[in-house]
Scaffold this motif. Structure first.
Motif, PDB file in Angstrom:
ATOM      1  N   LEU A 170       0.827  -1.205   0.000  1.00 43.04           N
ATOM      2  CA  LEU A 170       0.000   0.000   0.000  1.00 43.04           C
ATOM      3  C   LEU A 170       0.860   1.252   0.000  1.00 43.04           C
ATOM      4  O   LEU A 170       0.481   2.282  -0.567  1.00 43.04           O
ATOM      5  CB  LEU A 170      -0.917   0.016   1.228  1.00 43.04           C
ATOM      6  N   GLY A 171       2.005   1.182   0.658  1.00 40.39           N
ATOM      7  CA  GLY A 171       2.914   2.311   0.758  1.00 40.39           C
ATOM      8  C   GLY A 171       3.802   2.165   1.974  1.00 40.39           C
ATOM      9  O   GLY A 171       3.749   1.157   2.688  1.00 40.39           O
ATOM     10  N   ALA A 172       4.635   3.175   2.195  1.00 36.44           N
ATOM     11  CA  ALA A 172       5.560   3.189   3.325  1.00 36.44           C
ATOM     12  C   ALA A 172       5.590   4.598   3.909  1.00 36.44           C
ATOM     13  O   ALA A 172       5.404   5.576   3.184  1.00 36.44           O
ATOM     14  CB  ALA A 172       6.959   2.768   2.880  1.00 36.44           C
ATOM     15  N   THR A 173       5.829   4.707   5.212  1.00 39.20           N
ATOM     16  CA  THR A 173       5.895   6.031   5.849  1.00 39.20           C
ATOM     17  C   THR A 173       7.303   6.278   6.386  1.00 39.20           C
ATOM     18  O   THR A 173       7.842   5.479   7.150  1.00 39.20           O
ATOM     19  CB  THR A 173       4.853   6.177   6.978  1.00 39.20           C
ATOM     20  N   TRP A 174       7.874   7.396   5.945  1.00 33.68           N
ATOM     21  CA  TRP A 174       9.243   7.780   6.288  1.00 33.68           C
ATOM     22  C   TRP A 174       9.326   8.178   7.761  1.00 33.68           C
ATOM     23  O   TRP A 174       8.582   9.045   8.228  1.00 33.68           O
ATOM     24  CB  TRP A 174       9.684   8.949   5.416  1.00 33.68           C
ATOM     25  N   PHE A 175      10.233   7.575   8.478  1.00 33.51           N
ATOM     26  CA  PHE A 175      10.475   7.922   9.871  1.00 33.51           C
ATOM     27  C   PHE A 175      11.550   9.020   9.918  1.00 33.51           C
ATOM     28  O   PHE A 175      12.697   8.762   9.535  1.00 33.51           O
ATOM     29  CB  PHE A 175      10.950   6.686  10.642  1.00 33.51           C
ATOM     30  N   THR A 176      11.208  10.268  10.341  1.00 34.85           N
ATOM     31  CA  THR A 176      10.009  10.743  10.954  1.00 34.85           C
ATOM     32  C   THR A 176       9.959  12.258  10.871  1.00 34.85           C
ATOM     33  O   THR A 176      10.938  12.884  10.461  1.00 34.85           O
ATOM     34  CB  THR A 176       9.922  10.280  12.425  1.00 34.85           C
ATOM     35  N   LEU A 177       8.848  12.867  11.292  1.00 34.34           N
ATOM     36  CA  LEU A 177       8.791  14.293  11.595  1.00 34.34           C
ATOM     37  C   LEU A 177       8.437  14.420  13.067  1.00 34.34           C
ATOM     38  O   LEU A 177       7.399  13.918  13.509  1.00 34.34           O
ATOM     39  CB  LEU A 177       7.754  15.015  10.746  1.00 34.34           C
ATOM     40  N   CYS A 178       9.309  15.078  13.822  1.00 29.48           N
ATOM     41  CA  CYS A 178       9.154  15.167  15.273  1.00 29.48           C
ATOM     42  C   CYS A 178       9.971  16.350  15.767  1.00 29.48           C
ATOM     43  O   CYS A 178      11.177  16.402  15.529  1.00 29.48           O
ATOM     44  CB  CYS A 178       9.626  13.872  15.935  1.00 29.48           C
ATOM     45  N   SER A 179       9.340  17.288  16.460  1.00 29.96           N
ATOM     46  CA  SER A 179      10.038  18.504  16.892  1.00 29.96           C
ATOM     47  C   SER A 179      10.801  18.326  18.192  1.00 29.96           C
ATOM     48  O   SER A 179      11.610  19.176  18.560  1.00 29.96           O
ATOM     49  CB  SER A 179       9.027  19.655  17.054  1.00 29.96           C
ATOM     50  N   TRP A 180      10.583  17.216  18.898  1.00 33.95           N
ATOM     51  CA  TRP A 180      11.142  17.077  20.233  1.00 33.95           C
ATOM     52  C   TRP A 180      12.135  15.921  20.366  1.00 33.95           C
ATOM     53  O   TRP A 180      12.709  15.716  21.437  1.00 33.95           O
ATOM     54  CB  TRP A 180      10.019  16.893  21.272  1.00 33.95           C
ATOM     55  N   ASP A 181      12.383  15.176  19.295  1.00 34.32           N
ATOM     56  CA  ASP A 181      13.305  14.032  19.385  1.00 34.32           C
ATOM     57  C   ASP A 181      13.688  13.604  17.970  1.00 34.32           C
ATOM     58  O   ASP A 181      13.255  14.181  16.993  1.00 34.32           O
ATOM     59  CB  ASP A 181      12.648  12.875  20.130  1.00 34.32           C
ATOM     60  N   TRP A 182      14.535  12.597  17.875  1.00 32.23           N
ATOM     61  CA  TRP A 182      14.919  11.975  16.616  1.00 32.23           C
ATOM     62  C   TRP A 182      15.561  12.974  15.644  1.00 32.23           C
ATOM     63  O   TRP A 182      15.247  13.000  14.449  1.00 32.23           O
ATOM     64  CB  TRP A 182      13.709  11.284  15.957  1.00 32.23           C
ATOM     65  N   GLN A 183      16.497  13.763  16.166  1.00 29.81           N
ATOM     66  CA  GLN A 183      17.074  14.836  15.359  1.00 29.81           C
ATOM     67  C   GLN A 183      17.773  14.333  14.100  1.00 29.81           C
ATOM     68  O   GLN A 183      17.805  15.031  13.079  1.00 29.81           O
ATOM     69  CB  GLN A 183      18.062  15.641  16.206  1.00 29.81           C
ATOM     70  N   TYR A 184      18.342  13.132  14.145  1.00 25.93           N
ATOM     71  CA  TYR A 184      19.075  12.639  12.985  1.00 25.93           C
ATOM     72  C   TYR A 184      18.174  12.018  11.919  1.00 25.93           C
ATOM     73  O   TYR A 184      18.625  11.731  10.802  1.00 25.93           O
ATOM     74  CB  TYR A 184      20.131  11.620  13.415  1.00 25.93           C
ATOM     75  N   PHE A 185      16.908  11.805  12.257  1.00 27.71           N
ATOM     76  CA  PHE A 185      15.966  11.212  11.305  1.00 27.71           C
ATOM     77  C   PHE A 185      15.036  12.243  10.675  1.00 27.71           C
ATOM     78  O   PHE A 185      14.422  11.982   9.646  1.00 27.71           O
ATOM     79  CB  PHE A 185      15.091  10.155  12.017  1.00 27.71           C
ATOM     80  N   ASN A 186      14.920  13.393  11.285  1.00 30.09           N
ATOM     81  CA  ASN A 186      13.880  14.346  10.917  1.00 30.09           C
ATOM     82  C   ASN A 186      14.014  14.887   9.505  1.00 30.09           C
ATOM     83  O   ASN A 186      15.116  15.153   9.019  1.00 30.09           O
ATOM     84  CB  ASN A 186      13.894  15.518  11.894  1.00 30.09           C
ATOM     85  N   LEU A 187      12.863  15.072   8.890  1.00 30.38           N
ATOM     86  CA  LEU A 187      12.757  15.839   7.660  1.00 30.38           C
ATOM     87  C   LEU A 187      12.284  17.243   8.008  1.00 30.38           C
ATOM     88  O   LEU A 187      11.418  17.420   8.869  1.00 30.38           O
ATOM     89  CB  LEU A 187      11.762  15.203   6.691  1.00 30.38           C
ATOM     90  N   GLY A 188      12.832  18.235   7.319  1.00 31.66           N
ATOM     91  CA  GLY A 188      12.380  19.626   7.479  1.00 31.66           C
ATOM     92  C   GLY A 188      11.740  20.128   6.202  1.00 31.66           C
ATOM     93  O   GLY A 188      11.567  19.391   5.216  1.00 31.66           O
ATOM     94  N   ALA A 189      11.411  21.400   6.200  1.00 34.87           N
ATOM     95  CA  ALA A 189      10.762  22.002   5.044  1.00 34.87           C
ATOM     96  C   ALA A 189      11.589  21.870   3.781  1.00 34.87           C
ATOM     97  O   ALA A 189      11.058  21.631   2.684  1.00 34.87           O
ATOM     98  CB  ALA A 189      10.432  23.460   5.345  1.00 34.87           C
ATOM     99  N   THR A 190      12.912  22.035   3.904  1.00 35.85           N
ATOM    100  CA  THR A 190      13.787  21.943   2.727  1.00 35.85           C
ATOM    101  C   THR A 190      13.701  20.570   2.076  1.00 35.85           C
ATOM    102  O   THR A 190      13.603  20.450   0.843  1.00 35.85           O
ATOM    103  CB  THR A 190      15.242  22.242   3.120  1.00 35.85           C
ATOM    104  N   GLU A 191      13.743  19.526   2.905  1.00 31.28           N
ATOM    105  CA  GLU A 191      13.686  18.160   2.363  1.00 31.28           C
ATOM    106  C   GLU A 191      12.303  17.842   1.800  1.00 31.28           C
ATOM    107  O   GLU A 191      12.185  17.229   0.722  1.00 31.28           O
ATOM    108  CB  GLU A 191      14.068  17.144   3.437  1.00 31.28           C
ATOM    109  N   LEU A 192      11.262  18.259   2.501  1.00 30.25           N
ATOM    110  CA  LEU A 192       9.909  17.956   2.036  1.00 30.25           C
ATOM    111  C   LEU A 192       9.617  18.589   0.678  1.00 30.25           C
ATOM    112  O   LEU A 192       8.873  18.046  -0.132  1.00 30.25           O
ATOM    113  CB  LEU A 192       8.886  18.433   3.073  1.00 30.25           C
ATOM    114  N   ALA A 193      10.233  19.718   0.419  1.00 27.48           N
ATOM    115  CA  ALA A 193      10.007  20.410  -0.849  1.00 27.48           C
ATOM    116  C   ALA A 193      10.509  19.628  -2.052  1.00 27.48           C
ATOM    117  O   ALA A 193      10.015  19.810  -3.176  1.00 27.48           O
ATOM    118  CB  ALA A 193      10.657  21.786  -0.823  1.00 27.48           C
ATOM    119  N   THR A 194      11.475  18.741  -1.823  1.00 27.32           N
ATOM    120  CA  THR A 194      12.044  17.970  -2.937  1.00 27.32           C
ATOM    121  C   THR A 194      11.749  16.481  -2.851  1.00 27.32           C
ATOM    122  O   THR A 194      12.185  15.709  -3.697  1.00 27.32           O
ATOM    123  CB  THR A 194      13.581  18.159  -3.005  1.00 27.32           C
ATOM    124  N   LEU A 195      11.011  16.067  -1.825  1.00 26.94           N
ATOM    125  CA  LEU A 195      10.733  14.647  -1.630  1.00 26.94           C
ATOM    126  C   LEU A 195       9.651  14.195  -2.623  1.00 26.94           C
ATOM    127  O   LEU A 195       8.591  14.819  -2.698  1.00 26.94           O
ATOM    128  CB  LEU A 195      10.276  14.384  -0.199  1.00 26.94           C
TER     129      LEU A 195
END
Length: 394
Positions: free
Chosen positions: A369-394
């Protein structure tokens, strides 16, 4: 097979067909049969006393067997000189074969895993409207669900209610009562979203727990969860088996068959976590696909061989750093794409791997069905996070 299925201590071959719904034959290619995810009974040497073991996997020139005499699972050569004869066991065909999957196109097959959206709210909206992802997931918050559904009305949206690890493991000891307790935490709050068709799937309570000696207990809980979800939120689909990458052991795949049968019956999905190894910029996504990100495909092959067509909603995914120890990759669970052990914040390299991952999913023989990228989180997982810059080209 019951007592009638035995003559003294010997199993009657006819009972396998009549009671278990399986065909049995003493001719054929044993290795090819096992490689296809099926099992076989082996009569072992020495010939006296007559003794059979169950072969569940070929390992080079040897076989992984389950031995009822010793209650073990080990290589055949550990105890026996060889094989006197064999019986191939095959599930009898039930109805039409599963259809060939038509998975979403690469641009849509990867969605987002949202623990919140505080740092990228507008970017999430833009991504959702532009990409029309096939799946999205929210963890323990409901605020964005109506808006996300309005922006991508065809997306499957998963809700996960987060528990402490202690509470997750407690579910294994008392499946029925803990499934009721778990859904009692939030069923009333999510019911309107489910009824409006905004939330399609409810994720299990036990995250990355189906492994090692816990597999059977985890399956028992998942079955109880599915039954309780049907009672409380009958319009929601269950998302179960959110399995940690590289698990369970291949010899344990048959333990998942009862769960696959029920998931197929109710239209739920399996949620394997499709991470892949990256050692300081060197990705093994493709070379080690079958052992890591694509491990679910071998499970799916076994399910299909037994007549069960299930959906796969890969509820976490992405590159993860670590180091190789021989042919084993030791993941650093904190080393997302931004980490020096992974892609060291190199978004272009990460995005190139993402494109390969998307294409592999689209052409997967499993029904993804699909896959969900880990993760968007403002309080943890700093090395995994996507920000606005990445989302714009994803």
């Amino acid at each position: 097979v019951g007592a009638e299925g035995y003559a003294t201590c010997l199993l009657k071959w006819a009972a396998i067909s009549s009671s278990l719904g399986m065909t049995i034959t003493s001719s054929g290619d044993l290795n090819a049969h096992l490689d296809a995810g099926r099992v076989a009974l082996l009569r072992v040497l020495p010939e006296a006393p007559e003794h059979f073991v169950l072969a569940v996997k070929r390992v080079g020139n040897d076989y992984l067997v389950r031995d009822p005499l010793y209650g073990t699972e080990e290589l055949l050569s550990n105890r026996y000189r060889g094989i006197q004869s064999f019986r191939l066991l095959t599930p009898q065909a039930a109805g039409n074969p599963p259809p060939v999957p038509h998975n979403p196109e690469p641009a849509r097959i990867l969605g987002l895993h949202l623990q919140d959206w505080n740092n990228a709210r507008d970017a999430v909206r833009e991504f959702t409207a532009r990409v029309q992802p096939s799946v999205l997931k929210v963890v323990s918050f409901l605020g964005p669900v109506p808006e996300l559904h309005a922006l991508a009305p065809n997306a499957a949206i998963v809700y996960r209610h987060h528990l402490t690890r202690e509470d997750e493991l407690a579910c294994l000891a008392d499946p029925t009562n803990r499934a009721a307790w778990f859904l009692g935490q939030f069923a009333e709050q999510v019911a309107p979203y489910v009824e409006r068709g905004e939330i399609t799937h409810i994720e299990t309570a036990i995250n990355e727990t189906l492994d090692g000696d816990r597999v059977q207990a985890a399956v028992n809980f998942e079955l109880a969860f599915i039954a309780e979800l049907k009672r409380r939120l009958p319009q929601a689909k269950p998302l179960v088996a959110t399995i940690a990458v590289g698990n369970p052991h291949e010899s344990q795949y048959p333990l998942l068959l009862p769960l696959a049968r029920v998931v197929a019956e109710v239209g739920g999905a399996f949620g394997y976590h499709a991470y892949w190894p990256v050692a300081r910029g060197a990705s093994a996504l493709v070379t080690d696909w079958q052992w890591h990100a694509g491990r679910f495909e071998d499970m799916d092959a076994l399910f299909r061989a037994n007549g069960y067509a299930v959906d796969w909603l890969l509820s976490e995914c992405g590159p993860c750093g670590g180091q190789w120890e021989g042919d084993h990759f030791a993941y650093n669970p904190a080393a997302g794409w931004r980490h020096p052990e992974c892609f060291n914040n190199d978004w272009d390299a990460t995005l190139a791997d993402i494109e390969r991952f998307r294409r592999r999913l689209q052409h997967s023989p499993a029904r993804v069905l699909g896959a969900t990228w880990f993760t968007l989180c403002s309080w943890d997982w700093q090395y995994f996070n996507l920000g606005a810059t990445e989302l714009a080209t994803l």
